[in-house]
Design a protein around this motif. Structure first.
Motif, short mmCIF file in Angstrom:
data_model
loop_
_atom_site.label_atom_id
_atom_site.label_comp_id
_atom_site.label_asym_id
_atom_site.label_seq_id
_atom_site.Cartn_x
_atom_site.Cartn_y
_atom_site.Cartn_z
N PHE A 288 3.79 -6.20 -14.48
CA PHE A 288 4.20 -5.06 -14.75
C PHE A 288 3.32 -4.04 -15.60
N THR A 289 3.08 -4.83 -16.73
CA THR A 289 2.22 -4.25 -17.73
C THR A 289 1.05 -3.63 -17.29
N SER A 290 0.38 -4.06 -16.30
CA SER A 290 -1.11 -4.14 -16.07
C SER A 290 -1.03 -2.79 -15.09
N LYS A 291 0.13 -2.31 -14.56
CA LYS A 291 0.29 -1.34 -13.59
C LYS A 291 0.74 -0.07 -14.06
N LEU A 292 1.18 -0.06 -15.13
CA LEU A 292 1.78 1.22 -15.83
C LEU A 292 0.71 2.42 -15.91
N PRO B 172 2.55 -5.56 -6.38
CA PRO B 172 2.54 -4.27 -6.18
C PRO B 172 1.23 -3.83 -7.15
N ASP B 173 0.74 -2.84 -6.38
CA ASP B 173 -0.59 -2.26 -6.96
C ASP B 173 -0.36 -0.83 -7.21
N SER B 174 -1.15 -0.42 -8.31
CA SER B 174 -1.01 1.20 -8.72
C SER B 174 -2.20 1.83 -8.04
N THR B 175 -1.97 2.79 -7.51
CA THR B 175 -2.90 3.74 -6.84
C THR B 175 -3.58 4.49 -7.93
N PRO B 176 -4.99 4.62 -7.74
CA PRO B 176 -5.67 5.50 -8.67
C PRO B 176 -5.11 7.15 -8.60
N ASP B 177 -4.69 7.61 -9.77
CA ASP B 177 -3.78 8.78 -9.68
C ASP B 177 -4.77 9.95 -9.35
N LEU B 178 -5.57 10.14 -8.01
CA LEU B 178 -6.58 11.13 -7.76
C LEU B 178 -6.06 12.43 -7.83
N ALA B 264 1.01 6.53 -0.94
CA ALA B 264 0.14 5.72 -2.13
C ALA B 264 -0.27 6.76 -3.17
N LEU B 265 -0.61 8.03 -2.65
CA LEU B 265 -0.92 8.96 -3.85
C LEU B 265 0.17 9.73 -4.38
N TYR B 266 1.09 9.99 -3.41
CA TYR B 266 2.56 10.46 -3.76
C TYR B 266 3.33 9.66 -4.86
N ASN B 267 3.52 8.36 -4.42
CA ASN B 267 4.36 7.57 -5.47
C ASN B 267 3.66 6.80 -6.43
N GLN B 271 3.33 -1.50 -2.03
CA GLN B 271 3.52 -3.10 -2.12
C GLN B 271 4.01 -3.40 -0.72
N PHE B 272 3.66 -4.60 -0.58
CA PHE B 272 3.59 -5.03 0.92
C PHE B 272 5.13 -4.94 1.52
N ASN B 273 6.13 -4.73 0.97
CA ASN B 273 7.43 -4.56 1.64
C ASN B 273 7.72 -3.14 1.62
N GLN B 274 6.94 -2.39 1.40
CA GLN B 274 7.21 -1.00 1.46
C GLN B 274 7.57 -0.30 2.83
N GLY B 275 6.96 -1.09 3.62
CA GLY B 275 7.05 -0.48 5.19
C GLY B 275 8.36 -0.95 5.81
N PHE B 276 9.14 -1.78 5.20
CA PHE B 276 10.48 -2.42 5.80
C PHE B 276 11.29 -1.33 5.61
N THR B 277 11.63 -0.64 4.44
CA THR B 277 12.57 0.29 4.00
C THR B 277 12.20 1.60 4.61
#
Lengths: 412, 347
Positions: A288-292, B172-178, B264-267, B271-277
């Motif tokens: 959580f903290t590393s992704k904010l 879950p990974d953060s996208t660089p906020d380009l 990815a850029l919008y949100n 994460q790996f299960n984003q495709g299911f929903t």
């Protein structure tokens, strides 16, 4: 299967001898006696998805505790098997997997204790199974009050979790009536006048949010709303807009990282840059903290039962040192609770003496834990199975890491 | 699900001999949806405009994914359950491109624009190829098999790809906020338009126009439409049906990849299960608009986006999925062929 688990355990400790597994027997009754000197402690934690780093850290803590005892208590050899209560498709704990794990432990005659689950909602499923099998269950991290207490619980809790009528579950972390009080104190300290509460609808998240709402009411902190979120939503921009319209100057999320915590914090911050964002121990972890990101973390405040290492007794500080030496990284917040859960289980077996393989004797010994000098400080276990510890840490986030700020003395 | 072939015109088309009652029934949903909008606009004008804006920009992503479902269903009457995961892989590829080149919001404008183009291209290419591969491996050998067989292989593919995603990025990974996604651009009628809104629309619209042109005006598009109508007749006319179906999967995959990059850029998180929903919502959008109907899929995506935003505001996030599917059930009951009518061959 058991043989593999045994092999894995043996490889990881190099201590426990693999005795014969007599699995597949029927669930033993409350006063079951495995009759053998080889006992198994199971843990059941979510090891897939973003729960993994925290859970893996808890497993490491458990292993460290067992290693220190040399894998033995008196005449008994203790074997440890780590189970996974998460599935890939769920990305977090999953009900079916939880009950599979609980049944596996219940049917293994050598089982003496079960450490888990990590999530309160998951424990709500495993407690009844293990309760009927009369097996001691100790959670390193469950904070939902309803698992053990009537106060702040939903109707029917906690009795519905204990079909045998006896208590078999305890925890080494303070329950959420304490965290909720700490959270409200924290929010008031930070100048919150009106808080918008979100929850993830789970046993833990909703329970905590409801208690925060209740305690805030008593302490004069206004609650704008207490709203369940759709944990599968792509984003929460509409909800962020609602926070804006409500005029709240703080937000609290009762929930876990795995239920879109990061997305919610990001979206609320984007539209409400001046709103302070509060989270509970369910988000007190590096995923959580590393992704904010730099902007959001400045506004983020988290309650965490783990305090600054310096505030722990000497044994606690030694734990942090030993952990870093062995695993080459600082532990996640709950690792020390994993360590203590295993310690207190081993202590209960020890106190049961020759009856260390008698499940009920071990349960009784656990509930008689009094003034134990542990890594967490001195505590007792009360008749509900709750710890008497009550200090919560107030944390902030810097450079993607949790940073201890102060101790919150929660008055219950 | 036996498909009924319908003319392409919207529900408002009145053929002689149909009663006024039928006409009202055909349009009752538009009346209900429109009525709900008018009601919300009347009660809280600004908030509703904000919801519509949020809904439409979210909806563009659903629309792009929905097109993949609808294209494939239109041509081989198969629900490609792995499509949501193809979209997820698209997100992962785009983010990997940016992480590899260490692009961030602090990079120069040229680098950001360039890397976004590369990210979009890579995501589309990988997702497109992946979709073609899925068709070759899991669907083509089952062309003559009972319909349940490819349905099961599709679900299987979906799980396999989800686990690929799990191995690739376990958390879950953060996208660089380009694009500094939530930076305000301008305000219109008290509605703040942020960069990601413009970005989503600016990438989606050209893709939609290109797709409609491709299907409507090129030889390949004609071959696709012919195969959708009657594969056997198409084959007799010299159309390579297998290749045409492959092309359809390629197009669907390309759009899913683009949607993945936009998502990815919008949100800001993937994460790996984003495709299911996302897959479930987009599939719903395709059915709502009329399966097999391209314009319907787009409209369905946008409508679902708006319903979600309104649901979040008026009923709370926990009820939103119930409202979306409640509306879907309503539409299916009154118009089983969807809002715009299906475009599939008669079963």
């Amino acid at each position: 299967m058991a043989a593999w688990g045994c092999l894995a355990a043996a490889l990881s400790f190099g201590v426990a001898a693999c005795g014969d597994d007599d699995e597949g027997g029927s669930a033993s009754s409350g006063s079951g006696d495995s009759g053998s000197t080889s006992l198994t402690v199971y843990s059941s934690l979510p090891l897939q998805g973003d729960s993994r780093p925290q859970s893996q850290s808890v497993v490491n803590g458990i292993k460290l505790a067992l290693e220190e005892s040399g894998g033995k208590v008196g005449n008994f050899t203790i074997k440890y098997t780590s189970l996974d209560d998460a599935t890939a498709s769920a990305g977090k704990w999953e009900a079916g997997q939880v009950s599979t794990n609980a049944r596996k432990a219940a049917q293994d005659k050598s089982t003496i204790a079960y450490i888990g689950e990590f999530n309160s909602g998951a424990s709500a499923i495993s407690i009844p199974v293990l309760n009927q099998a009369g097996i001691l269950q100790v959670s390193p991290s469950n904070t939902a009050a309803g698992l053990t207490r009537k106060e702040g619980a939903a109707p029917g809790e906690p009795d519905k979790y204990y079909p045998s009528g006896k208590r078999t579950f305890g925890r080494v972390v303070p329950a959420d009536h304490i965290q909720a009080a700490a959270q409200v104190t924290f929010q008031k300290d930070e100048g919150c006048k009106k808080t918008y509460v979100f929850n993830d609808k789970e046993v833990y998240g909703k329970g905590l949010a409801d208690q925060v709402e209740q305690i805030a009411g008593q302490q004069g902190l206004e609650i704008a709303a207490n709203e369940g979120i759709d944990t599968k939503a792509a984003n929460f921009r509409s909800l962020a807009q609602k926070v804006k319209s409500s005029g709240a100057n703080c937000m609290f999320f009762g929930g876990i990282t795995q239920n879109k915590g990061v997305q919610l914090f990001k979206d609320v911050h984007a539209q409400n840059p001046s709103v302070k964002l509060f989270g509970p121990d369910g988000v007190a972890e590096s995923p959580f903290t590393s992704k904010l990101g730099a902007e959001v973390e400045k506004m983020t405040y988290i309650t965490n039962p783990t305090l600054d290492p310096k505030l722990y007794p000497t044994t606690g500080q030694e734990f942090f040192k030993a952990y870093e030496e062995k695993y080459g990284a600082a532990p996640e917040p709950y690792a020390i609770y994993g360590y203590e859960a295993m310690k207190v289980v081993l202590l209960a077996i020890e106190k049961a003496g020759d009856k260390g393989n008698d499940k009920q004797a071990v349960i009784d010994a656990f509930f008689q834990t009094k003034d134990r000098d542990s890594v967490l400080g001195k505590y007792s276990i009360d008749e509900n199975g709750d710890t008497t510890l009550s200090d919560y840490g107030a944390d902030v986030v810097k450079d993607g890491k949790l940073v201890f700020d102060k101790v919150l003395k929660a008055q219950t | 699900m036996e498909a009924a072939s319908l003319p392409e015109t919207g529900p408002a088309s009145r053929t002689p001999g149909r009663s006024a009652g039928d006409f009202v029934l055909d349009n009752i949903l538009w009346v209900i949806l429109g009525g709900a909008l008018v009601f919300f606009l009347a009660t809280d004008f600004t908030q509703t405009l904000v919801d519509i804006k949020t809904g439409l920009s979210n909806g563009t992503i659903w629309a792009l994914i929905a097109l993949g479902y609808t294209l494939v269903y239109g041509i081989i009457e198969l629900i490609n359950f792995a499509h949501g995961e193809v979209f997820m892989i698209g997100s992962f590829v785009a983010v990997s491109v940016w992480q590899t080149f260490e692009v961030s919001a602090a990079s120069s404008l040229l680098v950001i624009v360039g890397s976004m183009a590369v990210g979009l291209g890579a995501a589309m290419l990988v997702s497109g190829s992946l979709n073609v591969m899925i068709e070759r491996v899991a669907y083509r050998p089952l062309r003559g098999a009972p319909k349940l067989a490819p349905l099961i292989t599709a679900i299987g593919m979906s799980f396999i790809l989800q686990n690929v995603g799990l191995l690739w990025r376990g958390t879950p990974d953060s996208t660089p906020d380009l694009i500094r996604s939530q930076k305000e651009v301008f305000t219109l009628l008290d509605v703040t338009i942020v960069r990601s809104d413009i970005f989503a629309v600016a990438v989606t619209v050209p893709l939609l126009v290109a797709l409609l042109w491709f299907v409507g005006s090129t030889r390949y598009g004609k071959a696709m439409r012919a195969t959708a109508q009657d594969p056997d007749a198409a084959r007799l006319m010299g159309i390579d049906v297998d290749r045409t179906i492959g092309l359809t999967f390629l197009l669907g995959g390309l759009l899913a990849g683009a949607a993945g990059m936009i998502y990815a850029l919008y949100n800001g998180t993937i994460q790996f299960n984003q495709g299911f929903t996302a897959g479930l919502i987009a599939f719903t959008a395709a059915v709502m608009g009329g399966i097999g109907n391209l314009k319907g899929a787009v409209a369905g995506g946008l409508i679902i986006g708006v319903i979600q935003a309104l649901g979040d505001t008026h009923a709370g996030g926990r009820w939103t999925p119930v409202i979306v599917f409640g509306v879907l059930i309503l539409i299916m009951v009154f118009r089983p062929q969807g809002l715009f009518g299906e475009e599939t061959r008669e079963g």
